[in-house]
Design an enzyme around this catalytic site. Structure first.
Site, PDB file in Angstrom:
ATOM      1  CE1 TYR A 141     -34.139 -60.374  18.044  1.00 54.51           C
ATOM      2  CE2 TYR A 141     -31.829 -60.919  18.331  1.00 54.51           C
ATOM      3  CZ  TYR A 141     -32.808 -60.137  17.756  1.00 54.51           C
ATOM      4  OH  TYR A 141     -32.448 -59.126  16.912  1.00 54.51           O
ATOM      5  CE  LYS A 192     -48.711 -53.853  16.116  1.00 51.53           C
ATOM      6  NZ  LYS A 192     -48.854 -52.618  15.320  1.00 51.53           N
ATOM      7  CG  ASP A 224     -47.468 -49.348  14.725  1.00 53.13           C
ATOM      8  OD1 ASP A 224     -47.458 -49.091  15.951  1.00 53.13           O
ATOM      9  OD2 ASP A 224     -48.512 -49.629  14.104  1.00 53.13           O
ATOM     10  CG  ASP A 248     -31.846 -55.931  16.209  1.00 56.69           C
ATOM     11  OD1 ASP A 248     -30.706 -55.448  16.291  1.00 56.69           O
ATOM     12  OD2 ASP A 248     -32.233 -56.624  15.244  1.00 56.69           O
ATOM     13  CG  ASP A 252     -29.434 -51.173  13.290  1.00 53.76           C
ATOM     14  OD1 ASP A 252     -28.830 -51.367  14.363  1.00 53.76           O
ATOM     15  OD2 ASP A 252     -29.114 -51.724  12.218  1.00 53.76           O
TER      16      ASP A 252
HETATM   17  C1  IPM Z   1     -27.257 -56.529  17.362  1.00 55.35           C
HETATM   18  C2  IPM Z   1     -27.242 -57.545  16.254  1.00 55.35           C
HETATM   19  C3  IPM Z   1     -27.561 -58.932  16.814  1.00 55.35           C
HETATM   20  C4  IPM Z   1     -28.979 -58.881  17.362  1.00 55.35           C
HETATM   21  C5  IPM Z   1     -27.423 -60.112  15.831  1.00 55.35           C
HETATM   22  C6  IPM Z   1     -26.100 -60.104  15.125  1.00 55.35           C
HETATM   23  C7  IPM Z   1     -27.642 -61.405  16.531  1.00 55.35           C
HETATM   24  O1  IPM Z   1     -28.100 -57.185  15.249  1.00 55.35           O
HETATM   25  O2  IPM Z   1     -26.515 -56.694  18.358  1.00 55.35           O
HETATM   26  O3  IPM Z   1     -27.966 -55.531  17.243  1.00 55.35           O
HETATM   27  O4  IPM Z   1     -29.942 -58.994  16.614  1.00 55.35           O
HETATM   28  O5  IPM Z   1     -29.105 -58.748  18.588  1.00 55.35           O
HETATM   29 MN    MN Z   2     -28.878 -55.151  15.446  1.00 55.34          MN
END
Ligand code: IPM
Ligand code: MN
Ligand code: NAD
Length: 359
Positions: A141, A192, A224, A248, A252
């Site tokens: 990032y 990884k 993975d 990240d 999710d």
């Molecule tokens: C998160 C979001 C952010 C990230 C983006 C919006 C920069 O996806 O906080 O999970 O990737 O960290």
């Molecule tokens: Mn995110």
């Protein structure tokens, strides 16, 4: 002067979910006599519209002075055309980096009332309680060089750099080990290392730090496989520690095990435990303005703020119990709705949690 909390509602559903979190925060402030003082600021698209930049000086200055920060979500199609370095998301990355909020805690906990809403079978997720510890201020990032350049043959090339220094890995590893000590004492480091040198070093440093935590069982897993294991048998995990991008993505995925991305809160902490609190989800432009957004991830982020920065575990537990109580009452925003429950809007959900907290 009270304890200053900087509130950054952000974009699209950001202000909608934040209004509900603030309702809850005001009740908790009153009930536990916390003496909080809320101040509002701009970040992301809202800041671009007002000041032309995603992280105005004024917001950063307020953030540095605040005890803690509460953030909704930033970004969305309205700002898709702006220059890359001025995108709303850059404001979020910049505030994380400026405040050195390197430790991102993302707890994926299944409320038993939501077993039906999980995308996995109830028996696979019953009792689920995973903590993902994501490194937040390094890795691909932030690595330099980065950009889009034109090669000699006229073709364009996009490039980023995946890098981690030893000290960056060490501090996130210490955080993860110490959190694991307070839980089931199992830590899985996700990398990884079969391909990427940056994560070969990551694994080495995590191993070194492990020597200081003999009571924690450390394992390693390739990312993975970790993605696969998360949806195959998620309860095998206690604490996961991983880099910025893997964290990240995995968080999710973990969110859906708990019923919805609208249920996952987060804390982004610095070395001193000061932090920014925000849901893991984004600004959900597809449902903005419709009263469909689930405010619980943001409300649960308030609980994390109470626990981690304000040091008031009783108040945190009270907020979490209020969330559980409204789920017991059968109230559901559309993302966690299943047959036989009562469908409610964003504001109805927030009001119900605030009411449960008052009792
Ligand atoms: C998160 C979001 C952010 C990230 C983006 C919006 C920069 O996806 O906080 O999970 O990737 O960290
Ligand atoms: Mn995110
Ligand atoms: P998103 O998380 O906003 O939405 C993904 C899906 O989940 C959508 O269908 C959305 O409706 C749903 N969803 C998200 N939050 C919800 C909630 N509280 N209740 C009910 N449903 C919810 O991800 P995206 O669509 O990829 O991104 C939209 C924008 O948000 C982008 O600009 C992105 O960069 C930004 N974003 C910001 C943050 C942040 O500010 N922390 C985090 C992730 C994405």
């Amino acid at each position: 002067m009270g304890k200053k909390i900087l509130v950054l509602p952000g974009d699209y559903i950001g202000p909608e979910i934040m209004a509900e979190a603030v309702k809850v925060l005001e009740v908790v402030d009153d009930r536990f006599r916390l003496g909080l003082e809320l101040e509002y600021g701009l970040l992301g698209g809202a800041a671009i519209d007002a000041h032309g930049v995603p992280l105005p000086e004024e917001t950063l200055a307020s953030a540095r002075e605040a005890e803690a920060i509460l953030l909704g979500a930033v970004g969305g199609p309205k700002w898709d055309h702006v220059e890359r370095h001025l995108r709303p998301e850059r404001g979020l990355l910049a505030i994380r980096s400026e405040l050195q909020l390197f430790g991102n805690l993302r707890p994926a906990i299944l409320y038993p009332q939501l077993a039906e809403a999980s995308s996995l079978k109830p028996e696979l997720v019953a009792g689920l309680d995973i903590l993902i510890v994501r490194e937040l201020t390094g890795g691909i990032y932030f690595g330099e060089p980065r950009g889009i350049r034109t090669l000699e043959n006229g073709e364009r090339e996009g490039y980023n750099t995946y890098r981690y220094s030893e000290s960056e890995v060490r501090r996130i590893a210490h955080l993860a080990f110490s959190l694991a000590q307070k839980r089931d004492r199992r830590l899985c480091s996700v990398d990884k290392a079969n391909v990427l040198e940056a994560t070969v070093l990551w694994r080495e440093v995590v191993e070194e730090v492990a020597a200081e935590y003999p009571d924690v069982e450390l394992s390693h897993m390739y990312v993975d496989n970790a993605a696969m294991q998360l949806v195959r048998a998620p309860k095998q995990f206690d604490v996961i520690v991983t880099g910025n991008m893997f964290g990240d993505i995995l968080s999710d995925a973990a969110a859906m095990l708990t019923g919805s991305i609208g249920m996952l809160p987060s804390a982004s902490l610095d070395q001193a435990g000061r932090g920014m609190y925000e849901p893991c989800h984004g600004s959900a432009p597809d449902i903005a303005g419709e009263g469909k957004a689930n405010p619980l991830a943001t409300i649960l982020s308030v609980a994390m703020m109470l626990r981690y920065t304000l040091g008031n575990a009783d108040a945190a537990v009270a907020v979490e119990a209020a969330v559980s109580a409204v789920l017991d009452q059968g109230l559901r925003t559309p993302d966690i709705y299943s047959d036989g429950q009562q469908r409610v809007s964003t504001t109805e959900m927030g009001a119900a949690v605030a009411a449960a907290l008052q009792e």
